[in-house]
Design an enzyme around this catalytic site. Structure first.
Site, mmCIF file in Angstrom:
data_model
loop_
_atom_site.group_PDB
_atom_site.id
_atom_site.type_symbol
_atom_site.label_atom_id
_atom_site.label_comp_id
_atom_site.label_asym_id
_atom_site.label_seq_id
_atom_site.Cartn_x
_atom_site.Cartn_y
_atom_site.Cartn_z
ATOM 1 N N LYS A 8 2.298 3.069 -2.017
ATOM 2 C CA LYS A 8 0.976 3.656 -2.215
ATOM 3 C C LYS A 8 1.046 5.153 -2.496
ATOM 4 O O LYS A 8 0.061 5.737 -2.945
ATOM 5 C CB LYS A 8 0.091 3.355 -1.016
ATOM 6 C CG LYS A 8 -0.219 1.866 -0.903
ATOM 7 C CD LYS A 8 -1.297 1.565 0.119
ATOM 8 C CE LYS A 8 -1.629 0.096 0.177
ATOM 9 N NZ LYS A 8 -0.572 -0.698 0.848
HETATM 10 C C1 LIG Z 1 -0.641 -2.067 0.712
HETATM 11 C C2 LIG Z 1 0.652 -2.734 0.860
HETATM 12 C C3 LIG Z 1 0.888 -4.000 0.321
HETATM 13 C C4 LIG Z 1 -0.189 -4.778 -0.387
HETATM 14 O O1 LIG Z 1 -0.503 -4.202 -1.630
HETATM 15 P P1 LIG Z 1 -1.903 -4.501 -2.351
HETATM 16 O O2 LIG Z 1 -1.912 -3.641 -3.548
HETATM 17 O O3 LIG Z 1 -2.983 -4.153 -1.373
HETATM 18 O O4 LIG Z 1 -1.902 -5.958 -2.666
HETATM 19 C C5 LIG Z 1 2.154 -4.539 0.438
HETATM 20 N N1 LIG Z 1 3.141 -3.876 1.092
HETATM 21 C C6 LIG Z 1 2.942 -2.662 1.637
HETATM 22 C C7 LIG Z 1 4.051 -1.998 2.360
HETATM 23 C C8 LIG Z 1 1.698 -2.047 1.544
HETATM 24 O O5 LIG Z 1 1.512 -0.860 2.080
#
Ligand SMILES: *Cc1c(COP(=O)(O)O)cnc(C)c1O
Length: 435
Positions: free
Chosen positions: A107
């Site tokens: 993210k």
């Molecule tokens: C947010 C997150 C996900 C899921 O991703 P999305 O885009 O919400 O489907 C998977 N793994 C980690 C470590 C995350 O932080």
């Protein structure tokens, strides 16, 4: 390029408006009105290009009418100051390590890009009052957004999170920063946090008083940059694989932002044969893929907690990408779901066999490749977080202590400062108006 709302009850907007609004006034999600296609020549030259070069090239195709090229280049290069290496795990499986950014989760990419784009747009506004970024987090979003915006001038960040439902390390990444970052600890679930945030955006009176925007994965400025690393994964894959191979990409899914970004990359021409969508026990998308019925339900807690989502917001965008056709969705994506024990076993087995340590989220995507790859296919799974972010869980599984990178331990030494909030919209509203 204009952006439309998936609910089609509000007007087309510019990129700037889509980024500042986050959610469309009709409660829909913004999507580009058309998906530019990258010429084949680009893929012939992609080998050996850097992450920053590839990302700027793609960004410039999508955003060229809306952001001055020189500024866009700075935004992209500053966002992606870390690598996203593709690491071979076995003969036909590779890990795309998305955890080398400041908070060690994927993210970081979307959050850092959005912060810089928002600062660019706000600097052009006549009204110089600060923008308030409101974000709900189930774990990693909060840290990535808080750090992405930390000390960015003219922006305040409010991170809403469910008390006791995020890991200590995750909490420390947004609740110890201070300055323009406010951590708000609610006594509900992640879904409650997400619903409080949605109410705030739909509250006309509040929006007349303060500039409010979202940094959840619903924001188009977080979503699109996540497509960039799919192109970079492809470039790295073809650095070491000469022949044309059928590429399968496996994605651990929560709010479906990461998967949507991959599907967008494919729509722009990236040669991916198909996608795998891995769920944990929150198997709403898996159920859709196997039955054609989409039925949100309350989320349950798992050891892959960033995927504990009961009503994945980007589902609507996936429907848009495939013209609401269940058949087209299934031609491109198939799914699996895994319970906590499956995840534990996957982490343990791969660690013992290959010495590669997965985190609980990446583990679901790895497992899905292992179960589904055909003889003529090669797989890349998205390793979305560093395993040390889930130190206790992972150590219990492999019966070994693991070291924590400096990037993470520096947060753990900070002092937590959070604002407690009852699970109640009026309480949130008064808080936002008072700070
Ligand atoms: C947010 C997150 C996900 C899921 O991703 P999305 O885009 O919400 O489907 C998977 N793994 C980690 C470590 C995350 O932080």
């Amino acid at each position: 390029m204009k952006y439309y709302s998936t609910k089609r009850q509000s007007q087309l907007v510019s990129l700037k408006e889509a980024v500042i609004k986050g959610l469309a006034p009709d409660n829909g999600l913004y999507m580009p009105i058309h998906m530019p296609v990258i010429p084949n020549a680009f893929f012939n030259n992609i080998k050996g290009m850097s992450l920053q070069e590839i990302s700027f090239a793609i960004a410039n195709v999508i955003f060229k009418d809306d952001v001055d090229a020189e500024c866009l280049k700075n935004i992209v290069y500053d966002t992606l100051k870390f690598d996203i290496p593709l690491v071979p795990i076995s003969d036909n499986i590779y890990s795309l390590e998305l955890f080398h950014g400041p908070t060690m989760a994927f993210k970081d990419v979307g959050a850092r890009f959005m912060a810089r784009l928002l600062a660019y747009f706000n600097s052009q506004e006549a009204d110089k009052s600060p923008i308030n970024v409101l974000v709900a987090t189930s774990g990693d979003t909060g840290g990535a957004v808080a750090n992405g915006f930390y000390n960015v001038e003219g922006v305040k960040v409010f991170v809403l999170y469910p008390a006791h439902k995020v890991s200590k390390i995750q909490e420390s990444q947004f609740a110890t920063l201070g300055n323009n970052v406010y951590a708000i600890e609610t006594d509900g679930t992640f879904d409650d946090c997400q619903s409080l945030v949605k109410q705030a955006f739909l509250d006309k009176e509040l929006n007349q008083n303060i500039k409010l925007t979202s940094a959840n994965s619903i924001n188009i400025a977080r979503l699109i940059p996540q497509s960039f690393y799919y192109f970079y994964a492809y470039a790295q894959f073809y650095n070491v694989n000469d022949k044309e191979k059928n590429l399968v990409i496996s994605v651990p899914c929560g709010n479906l932002g990461n998967l949507t970004a991959g599907l967008i990359a494919k729509k722009m021409g990236l040669p991916v044969k198909r996608f795998l969508a891995a769920n944990n026990k929150n198997d709403i998308f898996f159920k859709y893929l196997t039955t054609g019925i989409y039925k949100p339900k309350p989320s349950v807690q798992t050891i892959a907690n960033a995927m504990d989502v009961g009503n994945p917001s980007n589902f609507e965008r996936i429907m848009e990408l495939f013209g609401n056709s269940y058949k087209s969705v299934c031609a491109n994506i198939s799914g699996n779901w895994y319970n906590d024990n499956d995840i534990r076993k996957t982490i343990y087995d791969l660690y013992v066999r290959q010495g590669y340590l997965l985190d609980p989220h990446g583990a679901t995507a790895y497992k899905s490749l292992e179960q589904n790859l055909g003889a003529d296919e090669c797989g890349i799974f998205l390793e979305t977080a560093h395993p040390a972010k889930f130190k206790d869980t992972v150590e219990e599984i492999i019966h070994k202590e693991i070291s924590v990178p400096d990037n993470l331990s520096k947060f753990a030494n900070g002092v937590k400062e959070s604002i407690p909030l009852p699970n109640n919209y009026n309480a949130l509203k008064s808080l936002l108006l008072s700070i």
